[in-house]
Scaffold this motif. Structure first.
Motif, short mmCIF file in Angstrom:
data_model
loop_
_atom_site.label_atom_id
_atom_site.label_comp_id
_atom_site.label_asym_id
_atom_site.label_seq_id
_atom_site.Cartn_x
_atom_site.Cartn_y
_atom_site.Cartn_z
N ALA A 148 76.29 93.98 -23.21
CA ALA A 148 75.04 93.46 -23.76
C ALA A 148 74.55 94.34 -24.91
O ALA A 148 74.46 95.56 -24.77
CB ALA A 148 73.98 93.42 -22.66
N HIS A 149 74.26 93.71 -26.01
CA HIS A 149 73.80 94.45 -27.19
C HIS A 149 72.93 93.53 -28.04
O HIS A 149 72.97 92.31 -27.90
CB HIS A 149 74.98 94.96 -28.02
CG HIS A 149 75.81 93.83 -28.60
ND1 HIS A 149 76.76 93.15 -27.87
CD2 HIS A 149 75.81 93.26 -29.84
CE1 HIS A 149 77.32 92.21 -28.63
NE2 HIS A 149 76.75 92.26 -29.82
N THR A 150 72.15 94.14 -28.93
CA THR A 150 71.48 93.36 -29.97
C THR A 150 72.29 93.55 -31.24
O THR A 150 72.93 94.59 -31.43
CB THR A 150 70.03 93.83 -30.19
OG1 THR A 150 70.03 95.21 -30.54
CG2 THR A 150 69.19 93.62 -28.94
N ASP A 151 72.27 92.56 -32.10
CA ASP A 151 73.08 92.64 -33.31
C ASP A 151 72.37 93.41 -34.41
O ASP A 151 71.14 93.29 -34.58
CB ASP A 151 73.40 91.24 -33.82
CG ASP A 151 74.82 90.82 -33.47
OD1 ASP A 151 75.36 91.38 -32.50
OD2 ASP A 151 75.38 89.94 -34.15
N ASN A 152 73.15 94.15 -35.14
CA ASN A 152 72.71 94.75 -36.41
C ASN A 152 71.45 95.61 -36.32
O ASN A 152 70.56 95.51 -37.18
CB ASN A 152 72.48 93.65 -37.46
CG ASN A 152 73.74 92.93 -37.87
OD1 ASN A 152 73.77 92.29 -38.91
ND2 ASN A 152 74.79 93.00 -37.07
N ILE A 186 67.20 86.10 -35.55
CA ILE A 186 67.78 85.07 -34.69
C ILE A 186 69.25 84.91 -35.02
O ILE A 186 69.63 84.92 -36.19
CB ILE A 186 67.05 83.72 -34.90
CG1 ILE A 186 65.60 83.84 -34.45
CG2 ILE A 186 67.75 82.58 -34.17
CD1 ILE A 186 64.71 82.70 -34.90
N GLN A 187 70.06 84.77 -33.99
CA GLN A 187 71.48 84.54 -34.22
C GLN A 187 71.87 83.17 -33.70
O GLN A 187 71.37 82.72 -32.66
CB GLN A 187 72.32 85.61 -33.51
CG GLN A 187 73.81 85.42 -33.76
CD GLN A 187 74.70 86.57 -33.28
OE1 GLN A 187 75.91 86.49 -33.38
NE2 GLN A 187 74.10 87.63 -32.77
N LEU A 188 72.76 82.51 -34.42
CA LEU A 188 73.33 81.25 -33.96
C LEU A 188 74.84 81.45 -33.86
O LEU A 188 75.45 82.04 -34.76
CB LEU A 188 73.04 80.11 -34.94
CG LEU A 188 71.58 79.65 -35.07
CD1 LEU A 188 70.87 80.45 -36.14
CD2 LEU A 188 71.51 78.16 -35.39
N LEU A 239 69.65 90.27 -25.36
CA LEU A 239 70.90 90.95 -25.66
C LEU A 239 72.02 89.98 -25.33
O LEU A 239 71.90 89.15 -24.42
CB LEU A 239 71.05 92.23 -24.84
CG LEU A 239 70.02 93.32 -25.16
CD1 LEU A 239 68.79 93.19 -24.29
CD2 LEU A 239 70.63 94.71 -25.00
N HIS A 240 73.09 90.09 -26.08
CA HIS A 240 74.21 89.18 -25.84
C HIS A 240 75.50 89.98 -25.72
O HIS A 240 75.58 91.14 -26.13
CB HIS A 240 74.31 88.14 -26.95
CG HIS A 240 74.63 88.73 -28.30
ND1 HIS A 240 73.69 89.41 -29.04
CD2 HIS A 240 75.77 88.78 -29.01
CE1 HIS A 240 74.24 89.83 -30.17
NE2 HIS A 240 75.49 89.48 -30.18
N GLY A 241 76.50 89.33 -25.17
CA GLY A 241 77.80 89.96 -25.03
C GLY A 241 78.82 88.89 -24.71
O GLY A 241 78.52 87.69 -24.79
#
Ligand SMILES: [Fe+2]
Length: 375
Positions: free
Chosen positions: A188-192, A201-203, A329-331
């Motif tokens: 799990a992380h946040t981008d940039n 926002i990420q798509l 957070l995404h992964g």
């Protein structure tokens, strides 16, 4: 709202408290043609030039909910109680949008919607409500065509182009300049977090997924931070007050930014999570401080990776997930590229796009209601 005396408009709150409205606060809200440009609604005078001691000299209520105010500088203003009450009800740090509804791994019903290029206002509003409350939405049936992610993003805001381009391809490549472009599992992380500002926002749009692994994961970072605040307040205090440096280095790019892993706004509310174990560099604080920081980071990280906070789903061709990169957070789980192709396309848009769209649609709905009522 009521007239409390010859020189006082009084606001009565729902909890029974009442307070006089500051004359200057009212004065700078005058909405007549001498005070604002009626087309843009923008103020024509610098309110710092108003008399700090401006007073209300006369008050009347010509009709229910409408107040006429004369000021000591000779100006007169009209105020609708509804406008004042609406503004008074907003918390100082409110986005004036549906409030976040925090979730954990028990979130059983994921916010899914069938993508349509030309949704009606109500449909669009329900998509936005899901996104704004839960921090993400999964669209199904987005045509599996290259570049579609930009079209979906444009429905909600403006593309945030970066050194990865307006659009980036997420697939495993032998000469990857980011671990995202390999087949390894990503925690799990946040981008940039190394950018200023961070993309809001990420798509991610799945064009092909022939692998059995490569599940997408999401964690509500605000829910984890609140759990930490409740259970480990010292760890929360450390992570919300210790700036950490994040770095990204490529042949022709070198980005660095500092932020605490848990960023609070000036009222102490959660504002953003900055967390990427691949990219963080804690400054050389005194050893005791570093020891405390590392313990706090581990507490946070273990919760972020715990299954009780994480949701896991497989993106199939045509699925597109849009998520708040400041909150979630995404992964992904690892996958075996020998099983087949896994190709996603991604882009970023600014955090305020969906909020703006939501407010515009709400205003349109209110206006339509007013028309219906007056018809
Ligand atoms: Fe990522």
């Amino acid at each position: 709202m009521r007239i409390g005396g010859p020189n006082e408009l009084v606001l009565e709150r729902a909890d029974g408290r009442s307070e006089p409205l500051h004359p200057l606060w009212l004065r700078e809200r005058c909405r007549d043609a001498a005070s604002i440009d009626l087309r843009t609604q923008q103020r024509l005078q610098d309110p710092s030039d108003f008399d700090l001691d401006v007073r209300v000299t006369a008050l009347s209520q010509p009709s229910p909910g409408l107040f006429q105010v004369s000021f000591s500088d000779g100006h007169q203003g009209s105020f609708h109680a509804a406008d004042i009450l609406e503004e008074a009800a907003l918390a100082p740090n409110s986005h004036d949008c549906p409030a976040p509804r925090l979730w954990d791994g028990r979130l059983s019903e994921l916010p899914r919607a069938r993508w349509r290029a030309d949704p009606g206002d109500e449909e669009l509003m329900s998509w936005l409500e899901s996104f704004l409350t839960l921090g993400f939405i999964i669209f199904e049936g987005v045509p599996s065509e290259a570049g579609m992610v930009l079209k979906v993003g444009a429905r909600f805001g403006f593309t945030r182009e970066t050194n990865f381009g307006a659009l980036f391809n997420v697939r495993s490549t032998p000469d990857a300049n980011d671990l995202a472009y390999t087949s390894v599992a990503l925690d799990a992380h946040t981008d940039n977090p190394y950018r200023t500002p961070v993309p809001g926002i990420q798509l991610l749009h799945c064009l092909v997924n022939e692998t059995r692994g490569g599940h997408s994961t999401l964690v509500d970072g605000f829910a984890v931070a609140q759990a930490l605040r409740a259970r480990e307040p010292e760890a929360f205090r450390i992570l919300s007050s210790t700036p950490v440096r994040f770095k990204y280095i490529d042949v022709d790019t070198e980005l660095t930014a500092s932020a605490p892993p848990i960023e609070l706004d000036v009222t102490g509310e959660l504002k953003a999570i900055h967390f990427s174990p691949r990219l963080d560099f804690v400054p050389l604080y005194p050893a005791a401080q570093l020891g405390a920081y590392y313990r706090a980071r581990r507490e946070f990280d273990h919760r972020l990776r715990a299954s009780d906070f994480e949701i896991r789903f497989l993106l199939k061709a045509g699925d597109l997930v849009m998520f708040d990169n400041c909150r979630l957070l995404h992964g992904r789980t690892g996958f075996d590229p020998a099983e087949g192709l896994r190709h996603l396309q991604g882009c970023y848009i600014d955090i305020d796009g969906p909020r703006s769209l939501y407010r515009v649609l709400r205003r349109r709905r209110v206006a339509a209601g007013a028309v219906r009522r007056s018809a």
